[in-house]
Each structure stands twice: as structure tokens, then as C-alpha cells.
Scaffold this motif. Structure first.
Motif, PDB file in Angstrom:
ATOM      1  N   GLU A 190       0.828  -1.217   0.000  1.00  0.00           N
ATOM      2  CA  GLU A 190       0.000   0.000   0.000  1.00  0.00           C
ATOM      3  C   GLU A 190       0.860   1.265   0.000  1.00  0.00           C
ATOM      4  N   GLU A 191       1.969   1.181   0.727  1.00  0.00           N
ATOM      5  CA  GLU A 191       2.872   2.344   0.775  1.00  0.00           C
ATOM      6  C   GLU A 191       3.510   2.576  -0.595  1.00  0.00           C
ATOM      7  N   ASP A 192       3.864   1.461  -1.255  1.00  0.00           N
ATOM      8  CA  ASP A 192       4.473   1.525  -2.589  1.00  0.00           C
ATOM      9  C   ASP A 192       3.498   2.158  -3.591  1.00  0.00           C
ATOM     10  N   ALA A 193       2.219   1.823  -3.444  1.00  0.00           N
ATOM     11  CA  ALA A 193       1.215   2.374  -4.372  1.00  0.00           C
ATOM     12  C   ALA A 193       0.967   3.851  -4.094  1.00  0.00           C
ATOM     13  N   LYS A 194       1.013   4.229  -2.812  1.00  0.00           N
ATOM     14  CA  LYS A 194       0.647   5.600  -2.445  1.00  0.00           C
ATOM     15  C   LYS A 194       1.846   6.542  -2.323  1.00  0.00           C
ATOM     16  N   GLY A 195       3.016   5.970  -2.083  1.00  0.00           N
ATOM     17  CA  GLY A 195       4.206   6.814  -1.901  1.00  0.00           C
ATOM     18  C   GLY A 195       4.282   7.433  -0.528  1.00  0.00           C
ATOM     19  N   GLU A 196       3.557   6.844   0.422  1.00  0.00           N
ATOM     20  CA  GLU A 196       3.574   7.379   1.797  1.00  0.00           C
ATOM     21  C   GLU A 196       3.804   6.226   2.782  1.00  0.00           C
ATOM     22  N   PRO A 197       4.629   6.463   3.827  1.00  0.00           N
ATOM     23  CA  PRO A 197       4.887   5.370   4.761  1.00  0.00           C
ATOM     24  C   PRO A 197       3.702   5.075   5.669  1.00  0.00           C
ATOM     25  N   PHE A 198       3.613   3.828   6.074  1.00  0.00           N
ATOM     26  CA  PHE A 198       2.638   3.383   7.071  1.00  0.00           C
ATOM     27  C   PHE A 198       1.208   3.840   6.755  1.00  0.00           C
ATOM     28  N   VAL A 199       0.704   3.409   5.611  1.00  0.00           N
ATOM     29  CA  VAL A 199      -0.693   3.709   5.291  1.00  0.00           C
ATOM     30  C   VAL A 199      -1.574   2.456   5.321  1.00  0.00           C
ATOM     31  N   GLY A 200      -0.968   1.272   5.488  1.00  0.00           N
ATOM     32  CA  GLY A 200      -1.748   0.035   5.563  1.00  0.00           C
ATOM     33  C   GLY A 200      -2.230  -0.217   6.991  1.00  0.00           C
ATOM     34  N   GLN A 201      -2.550  -1.479   7.296  1.00  0.00           N
ATOM     35  CA  GLN A 201      -3.065  -1.830   8.626  1.00  0.00           C
ATOM     36  C   GLN A 201      -2.061  -1.460   9.721  1.00  0.00           C
ATOM     37  N   ALA A 202      -0.777  -1.757   9.467  1.00  0.00           N
ATOM     38  CA  ALA A 202       0.250  -1.420  10.468  1.00  0.00           C
ATOM     39  C   ALA A 202       0.287   0.092  10.685  1.00  0.00           C
ATOM     40  N   GLY A 203       0.051   0.825   9.606  1.00  0.00           N
ATOM     41  CA  GLY A 203       0.035   2.279   9.692  1.00  0.00           C
ATOM     42  C   GLY A 203      -1.115   2.782  10.538  1.00  0.00           C
ATOM     43  N   LYS A 204      -2.262   2.093  10.413  1.00  0.00           N
ATOM     44  CA  LYS A 204      -3.422   2.500  11.229  1.00  0.00           C
ATOM     45  C   LYS A 204      -3.106   2.285  12.697  1.00  0.00           C
ATOM     46  N   LEU A 205      -2.434   1.186  12.977  1.00  0.00           N
ATOM     47  CA  LEU A 205      -2.058   0.950  14.377  1.00  0.00           C
ATOM     48  C   LEU A 205      -1.043   2.002  14.830  1.00  0.00           C
ATOM     49  N   LEU A 206      -0.088   2.318  13.949  1.00  0.00           N
ATOM     50  CA  LEU A 206       0.885   3.352  14.320  1.00  0.00           C
ATOM     51  C   LEU A 206       0.174   4.673  14.606  1.00  0.00           C
ATOM     52  N   ASP A 207      -0.786   5.030  13.765  1.00  0.00           N
ATOM     53  CA  ASP A 207      -1.538   6.276  14.004  1.00  0.00           C
ATOM     54  C   ASP A 207      -2.223   6.246  15.369  1.00  0.00           C
ATOM     55  N   ASN A 208      -2.775   5.088  15.733  1.00  0.00           N
ATOM     56  CA  ASN A 208      -3.424   4.977  17.050  1.00  0.00           C
ATOM     57  C   ASN A 208      -2.423   5.062  18.188  1.00  0.00           C
ATOM     58  N   MET A 209      -1.232   4.482  17.936  1.00  0.00           N
ATOM     59  CA  MET A 209      -0.181   4.581  18.955  1.00  0.00           C
ATOM     60  C   MET A 209       0.186   6.051  19.169  1.00  0.00           C
ATOM     61  N   LEU A 210       0.250   6.788  18.055  1.00  0.00           N
ATOM     62  CA  LEU A 210       0.578   8.222  18.154  1.00  0.00           C
ATOM     63  C   LEU A 210      -0.514   8.969  18.912  1.00  0.00           C
TER      64      LEU A 210
END
Ligand code: URA
Length: 292
Positions: A147-167
Motif C-alpha cells: 500500500e505504501e508503494d502504491a501511495k508513496g507514503e509510509p505506514f498507510v496500511g493496517q500497520a500504519g493505522k495501528l501506528l496512528d493509534n499509537m501516536l
């Protein structure tokens, strides 16, 4: 019908939601499903701080031109160059020295056009990094997934959602006083771990990002980030709970969000790590010289 944030997180399988409890001795306490930091056996104490700072700050040559940026990108990987009358030059060193002179626009351009390692062949987009370019907090992951490769942004998949919640749990938000980057900027095939050579070719970019951001604290997400930044092969479990140093910048290690999605019990330990990071950051921010 209105849908609450908690409903959405539940739907995504990202509950329990972590919330910061304040007003506890020491300033921070963990409250993920009633788990307390002491339950993990790690007490976030300043006495854990290790002081292996090398404190290196490069003195930078003048800013290169666009042509020079292109030249940097064209430097082939690995093989030493022999120039008559000079000692052998390793291209990586020459390239790293030049990348260390780039400002944000040139750096982004250089990453976007990078062909220094084979990962460029499989990428859709490079994943430069995202966030506040003057952030106090820098979170570093491993490398882009699909997903990051398609969007060009880090942590946008499921792991990214968890990272956002951690933040959110520690009152931070992607893009606000937080920068997020990875060890490598191109997606490794099949999401495999980046090889040493690939991480090595990408390192000057992250190094330069860090020099420009000047974060107060780096949080290494998972073993690949920690090992590449600290140049030390060790398990995450043994690196947690200490303040390490990356070129004079305090660095804390915790589990990678993708690992946490697979190993829910470790979420409590990651929460302890985040509390430790918050406590460490408080100390760092209070060390700041008063404005004159
Ligand atoms: N995992 C990472 O380490 N980085 C990303 O950007 C996404 C998933």
C-alpha cells in the motif's frame, strides 16, 4: 446513524484503544486494557540511559547543483573507483558525502530518481517519508509494503493505522511534530527484509533527513530499524527500555506495528515503550535552553 471513532477502530480490529492517563507519579502510566508498565518487568527509568553518543556532526560542503544531484544518482553501487594518484574511493562514501549536502527539495528529487540498489526495479513509487520537517519525534520503520508503494507514503496500511493509534495514544498526530520514515525508500519484493546492501545504499538519505529534521528523539519500530540505526545485531526485547544514541540523538526501540498486529500480547509492552518515550521526551524538552 453516526459512527464513533471507537466503532471504527473496533471494526478494524485495532481495539483496545490506548489512552494516556496523566497525573500519575512519574507523569505517565499505561492503561491498555488495565495493563500496567510494571507487569512487563520493565520500569521506564532514567537510570537505564546508556551514553554511547558519538556526537558526530559532519561539516558540509557547498550545496550541489541539479547536475551534481543527477551525478550522485548515477554513481554505481559498491565497486571502489581507482583514480590515478589517489587512494581508492568507495562510491558509497562519495555518494553519502554529496547526499549530506542536499536540502529538502533536492533530497526528495534524488530519492525519487534513485537507482542505487536493485529495489528501484520493483517499485511503483519511492516512499520518502512524511510529516513535520522540524519534528521533535521521528519514527523509523523498515520499508514500504504494497500500500505504501502504491501511495508513496509510509505506514498507510493496517500497520500504519495501528501506528496512528499509537501516536494518538501519546497525544501525537501524523504530521504534527512527528515525522515518519523507513530504513529503505523502495518496497522490497514480497515484503522481505531489506538486504544489508540495500539498506546501506539508502542510509545516506535517512541520515540526511535526520540531519535536516534534527529530532529530539528517534523511535525505532522493530528490529530492522533498530539494527540498521544502531549498527548492532540484537533482539528488540534486549534493546527496549534503554535510551540508545544515533549520532548523538536519543533513540528508543519498540516493536514494529505489523508485529504487534500478529502478536497482540506484545501491545502492552509497546505501550510501556511509548510511555518511556514520552517520559524521555519530557526530559529532553525540559533540557531546552530558555528563549532569550
Ligand atoms: N512497514 C514499514 O516498516 N514501513 C511502512 O511504511 C509500512 C509498513
Amino acid at each position: 446513524m453516526s459512527v464513533s471513532r471507537d466503532d471504527i477502530l473496533k471494526e478494524l480490529g485495532l481495539t483496545p484503544v490506548w489512552r494516556m492517563r496523566t497525573g500519575v507519579a512519574g507523569g505517565v502510566s499505561a492503561s491498555a486494557s488495565g495493563i500496567s508498565p510494571s507487569a512487563s518487568g520493565i520500569s521506564p527509568s532514567a537510570s537505564n540511559a546508556s551514553t554511547s553518543a558519538d556526537g558526530v556532526k559532519a561539516s558540509l560542503p557547498p550545496e550541489p547543483t541539479r547536475a551534481q544531484v543527477n551525478e550522485i544518482n548515477a554513481v554505481p553501487a559498491r565497486e571502489p573507483i581507482t583514480v590515478r594518484g589517489l587512494p581508492k574511493i568507495r562510491p558509497l562514501d562519495a555518494r553519502a558525502t554529496q547526499i549530506a549536502t542536499l536540502e529538502w527539495p533536492q533530497l526528495k528529487e534524488s530519492v525519487a530518481g534513485c537507482v542505487a540498489c536493485p529495489l528501484h526495479r520493483g517499485r511503483t513509487k519511492t516512499v520518502f517519508g512524511v510529516g513535520d520537517e522540524a519534528a521533535d519525534w521521528l519514527f523509523v520503520g523498515e520499508g514500504p509494503g504494497a500500500e505504501e508503494d502504491a501511495k508513496g507514503e509510509p505506514f498507510v496500511g493496517q500497520a500504519g493505522k495501528l501506528l496512528d493509534n499509537m501516536l494518538i495514544a501519546i497525544k501525537l498526530q501524523r504530521g504534527r511534530n512527528v515525522y515518519i520514515a523507513n530504513i529503505v525508500k523502495c518496497r522490497p519484493p514480497e515484503n522481505r527484509i531489506p538486504e544489508t546492501g540495500e539498506a546501506g545504499q539508502c542510509e545516506p538519505y535517512l541520515h540526511r533527513q535526520i540531519a535536516l529534521i534534527k529530532p529530539k528523539l528517534i523511535v525505532a519500530l522493530g528490529k530492522v530499524a533498530a539494527v540498521n540505526l544502531l549498527k548492532r545485531d540484537a533482539a528488540v526485547a534486549s534493546m527496549r527500555g534503554k535510551v540508545h544514541q544515533y549520532q548523538g540523538i536519543p533513540l528508543i526501540v519498540t516493536y514494529h506495528p505489523a508485529y504487534l498486529l500478529r502478536s497482540l500480547p506484545e501491545k502492552a509492552k509497546a505501550w510501556v515503550d511509548l510511555c518511556f518515550a514520552v517520559e524521555t521526551m519530557r526530559g529532553l524538552q525540559s533540557d531546552q535552553p530558555a528563549p532569550t
